[in-house]
Enzyme design. Structure first.
Site, PDB file in Angstrom:
ATOM      1  N   HIS A 463       0.828  -1.204   0.000  1.00 17.39           N
ATOM      2  CA  HIS A 463       0.000   0.000   0.000  1.00 17.39           C
ATOM      3  C   HIS A 463       0.866   1.259   0.000  1.00 17.39           C
ATOM      4  O   HIS A 463       0.683   2.151  -0.844  1.00 17.39           O
ATOM      5  CB  HIS A 463      -0.916  -0.006   1.222  1.00 17.39           C
ATOM      6  CG  HIS A 463      -1.736   1.240   1.378  1.00 17.39           C
ATOM      7  ND1 HIS A 463      -3.039   1.330   0.960  1.00 17.39           N
ATOM      8  CD2 HIS A 463      -1.438   2.469   1.903  1.00 17.39           C
ATOM      9  CE1 HIS A 463      -3.513   2.546   1.213  1.00 17.39           C
ATOM     10  NE2 HIS A 463      -2.550   3.253   1.789  1.00 17.39           N
ATOM     11  N   GLU A 464       1.779   1.341   0.934  1.00 18.16           N
ATOM     12  CA  GLU A 464       2.609   2.546   1.019  1.00 18.16           C
ATOM     13  C   GLU A 464       3.498   2.703  -0.208  1.00 18.16           C
ATOM     14  O   GLU A 464       3.793   3.822  -0.638  1.00 18.16           O
ATOM     15  CB  GLU A 464       3.447   2.521   2.302  1.00 18.16           C
ATOM     16  CG  GLU A 464       2.632   2.572   3.583  1.00 18.16           C
ATOM     17  CD  GLU A 464       1.698   3.773   3.662  1.00 18.16           C
ATOM     18  OE1 GLU A 464       2.017   4.825   3.053  1.00 18.16           O
ATOM     19  OE2 GLU A 464       0.645   3.669   4.311  1.00 18.16           O
ATOM     20  N   HIS A 467       1.802   4.697  -2.818  1.00 24.52           N
ATOM     21  CA  HIS A 467       2.023   6.139  -2.666  1.00 24.52           C
ATOM     22  C   HIS A 467       3.389   6.527  -3.233  1.00 24.52           C
ATOM     23  O   HIS A 467       3.535   7.566  -3.891  1.00 24.52           O
ATOM     24  CB  HIS A 467       1.973   6.531  -1.188  1.00 24.52           C
ATOM     25  CG  HIS A 467       0.614   6.520  -0.581  1.00 24.52           C
ATOM     26  ND1 HIS A 467      -0.449   7.214  -1.111  1.00 24.52           N
ATOM     27  CD2 HIS A 467       0.137   5.919   0.542  1.00 24.52           C
ATOM     28  CE1 HIS A 467      -1.517   7.040  -0.342  1.00 24.52           C
ATOM     29  NE2 HIS A 467      -1.183   6.257   0.662  1.00 24.52           N
ATOM     30  N   HIS A 470       3.317   6.816  -6.875  1.00 26.11           N
ATOM     31  CA  HIS A 470       2.646   8.054  -7.264  1.00 26.11           C
ATOM     32  C   HIS A 470       3.658   9.200  -7.313  1.00 26.11           C
ATOM     33  O   HIS A 470       3.604  10.056  -8.213  1.00 26.11           O
ATOM     34  CB  HIS A 470       1.533   8.352  -6.256  1.00 26.11           C
ATOM     35  CG  HIS A 470       0.401   9.153  -6.812  1.00 26.11           C
ATOM     36  ND1 HIS A 470      -0.748   9.406  -6.098  1.00 26.11           N
ATOM     37  CD2 HIS A 470       0.219   9.778  -7.998  1.00 26.11           C
ATOM     38  CE1 HIS A 470      -1.579  10.128  -6.829  1.00 26.11           C
ATOM     39  NE2 HIS A 470      -1.010  10.375  -7.980  1.00 26.11           N
TER      40      HIS A 470
END
Length: 675
Positions: A463-464, A467, A470
């Site tokens: 999940h991290e 980011h 991104h």
């Protein structure tokens, strides 16, 4: 004083020279950075030439580079490797930074210039779509920040913002100190029955670090604890849960109740000053949701089915373990049931989730297959702590992309939870490539022992890293739009999408191997992971909704209503009951006094964004399954139309360009068992 921040770093990718940074460098650098940007903005506001896109908006984007450099480093350290002295300095500079931001956003001359540029956009045919969005975004942000208020209103607004900056810093510091203070000390090893050797060694190391005998169970940010699923001793499970629930409300020096109430009252007063009925209305006005009513429509529609599922799940778990399941029993009973139904409990899976293999053969492998990225560890480059690892990122042609830093382990100076933050933001205008950091809070085992992750930690790492992608794949002109600089209720979308690769067959087979033998995850455990999709979703959805609705309840108070609230526990209890999420044995994922997301972490009135983004995420997962899954073609489309544009395009327009239509809620309902 000369500081390492005075000039751009000469290290690769402008990585800050962390080895040279000292505590005494920060305040002079902050002072110089604030003064420099104030002078730059004054030159823009007082420019005798008429306002243009170039001399107003572009000039504003170029301003404040010294302040940006010191801020990125300082707040990386204050969240991940803090000290009491650093906390004191944060309390000192936070109101100064708030006043500085207000001096810019409330500058009537600057606002008039931005407004004039906006009014003349139709006359400019040479501006790109990103240029035009920059004008609109700056104008909207300044308007919502109060640029249109009269002098009296601006004076009060500035005072509120400065006090809020101090209060949110205090809230976070209290939470860190109380969380450390409430770590559960265990002296009888028999109480640790159920934990594997890696978890025990981590607890022993934590105790040793504080000069204690035995073992120490440190607390994560959220209400539960990953070890509750394994511990056989019901008494210890209860001690851990009660310690977690008591944070910030014990009547000691770290009590957050009065801090919280003051934050709520000031936010409500500020909203009223800006012409809004409540703080939630201010926040959603600049998000994809648009209004608190739209948020309530989604959250409330999910409550009945989620709460009913949670009650049913509790009954099943109680029958499974032979006693009435309480909050501290839920994770344990769930693991017992999972083992019976799927043969995929945490203890069976953990030996196959060795951290370094998960990182290289799972996280990095998926990023390479999708986006053509390669990751090479740079031992010559250093982070802010000896545990931070630095990886150089290049694309499939060998071109430089940026740096990825990973800070995996928990420590007393690190706040709870997991997060990504930029150290250097990508920008064509400034000629910078991205440097991003992922922080987790994995218990560090004793020297020589492997770091074995539980399934939740594997999912958190993926999940991290979503980011981080991104930030790394950003291809924007202006730093304001780089990477995760998007509307807050959109920011979780790419990270949630990246979670899908955790159990994607080819990715799972590549990283899920026994840490001692190298044997692949047995077929029955693979099948168990697959079959257990949707398992325990009543609990997961209800604990999340309880936190999201609690956040909304606090921030939908008018100024008069906020002033009337004096009892935090009573308000929380009544709000959960009114929302229909007061389910026995399922406390909110975050209770008010340790809800850092909303009272110190920038998610105020915005915690709903996780499930708001999950509508897009679930719909996107179906798209990937329909279009080749883990392929360069699919990854390139997602990278170019979503990740790369950052905030340079309206996020829902970007989603439509990627998906070919608006998102549909059906995939989310099916995923969470709510149909």
């Amino acid at each position: 004083m000369d500081t390492p921040f005075d000039q751009p770093s000469t290290l690769p990718y402008a990585l800050p020279p962390f080895d040279d940074v000292r505590l005494e460098h920060f305040r002079p650098a902050f002072d110089a950075g604030i003064a420099e940007q104030r002078a730059e903005v004054e030159a823009i506001s007082a420019d005798p030439d008429g306002p243009t896109f170039e001399n107003t908006l572009v000039a504003l984007e170029r301003s404040g580079q010294l302040l940006t450099r010191v801020s990125h480093v300082f707040f990386t350290l204050s969240s991940a490797d803090s000290t009491p002295e650093l906390h004191d300095l944060e309390a000192e500079v936070s109101p100064l930074l708030a006043a500085h931001r207000d001096a810019i956003t409330l500058d009537a001359r600057l606002y008039a210039r931005v407004d004039a540029v906006r009014s003349s956009l139709g006359e400019r045919t040479d501006l790109t779509d990103e240029d035009r969005r920059l004008v609109e975004r700056v104008h909207t942000e300044m308007t919502l920040a109060g640029a249109g208020l009269d002098d009296t209103g601006k004076e009060r607004l500035t005072a509120i913002n400065q006090e809020l900056s101090t209060l949110t810093t205090t809230f976070e510091r209290n939470l860190l100190e109380d969380t450390n203070d409430l770590a559960v000390h265990v002296t009888d090893e028999a109480e640790l029955a159920g934990l594997d050797d890696g978890a025990k060694s981590a607890a022993a190391a934590a105790a040793q670090d504080r000069g204690l005998d035995g073992w120490l169970v440190t607390l994560p940010l959220y209400t539960g604890h990953p070890w509750l699923a394994s511990l056989h001793d019901r008494g210890l499970r209860e001690r851990i849960m009660r310690a977690s629930l008591s944070r910030g409300r014990r009547g000691n020096a770290y009590d957050n109740r009065e801090v919280l109430l003051r934050i709520v009252r000031l936010r409500a007063e500020r909203a009223e000053l800006l012409g809004f009925p409540n703080h939630a209305a201010v926040v959603t006005a600049d998000e994809t949701a648009g209004t608190p009513e739209a948020v309530d429509g989604l959250l409330s529609s999910l409550v009945p089915a989620a709460a009913a599922n949670a009650e049913d799940e509790r009954a099943v778990r109680s029958r499974t373990v032979g006693f009435d399941v309480e909050a501290w029993d839920w994770a344990y009973a769930t693991e017992v049931l999972r083992g019976e139904q799927f043969a995929a409990d945490s203890s069976a899976l953990r030996p196959y989730f060795e951290a370094d293999r998960v990182l290289h053969d799972g996280v990095f492998h998926a990023a390479g297959a999708l986006y053509g990225l390669t990751f090479t560890e740079r031992q010559d480059l250093h982070g802010y702590n000896g545990e931070v690892r630095v990886f150089e990122v290049r694309d499939e042609d060998g071109a430089e992309v940026g740096l990825y830093l990973l800070d995996l382990y928990t420590r007393d100076g690190k706040r709870g939870g997991a997060w990504m933050n930029p150290v250097v933001e990508q920008s064509h205008l400034l000629g910078t490539l991205p440097v991003v950091v992922n922080n987790l809070n994995v218990a560090k085992p004793a020297t020589g022992s492997p770091t074995l992750l539980i399934q939740d930690e594997v999912e958190t790492l993926f999940h991290e890293f979503g980011h981080a992608l991104h930030g790394l794949i950003a291809r924007t002109t202006y730093p304001r739009f780089s990477g995760t600089n998007v509307e807050r209720d959109f920011v979780e979308f790419p990270s949630q999408v990246n979670e899908m690769w955790v159990t994607w067959p080819s990715v799972l087979a590549n990283y899920a191997k026994h840490h001692e033998t190298g044997e692949p995850l047995p077929p029955e455990l693979v099948l168990g992971l697959s079959d257990s999709a949707g398992f325990n979703e009543g609990f997961s959805t209800t604990e999340y909704l309880a936190a999201a609705l609690l956040d909304q309840a606090w921030h939908r108070l008018s100024a008069a209503e906020a002033a009337a609230v004096t009892d935090v526990e009573a308000f929380e209890r009544d709000a959960l009951a009114a929302a229909g999420v007061d389910v026995a044995a399922v406390p909110p994922r975050y209770s008010s006094t340790y809800f850092a997301h909303t009272f110190s972490g920038g998610y105020d009135a915005g915690y709903y964004g996780y499930i708001w983004s999950e509508v897009l995420d679930a719909d996107t997962v179906e798209w990937f399954r329909e279009h080749g899954g883990l392929s360069r073609e699919a990854g390139q489309r997602f990278a170019s139309l979503v990740l790369g544009v950052g905030g340079a395009q309206d996020p829902l327009e970007a989603y439509r360009a990627f998906r070919g239509r608006d998102a549909e809620v059906g995939p989310l309902l099916r995923r969470r068992g709510l149909e």
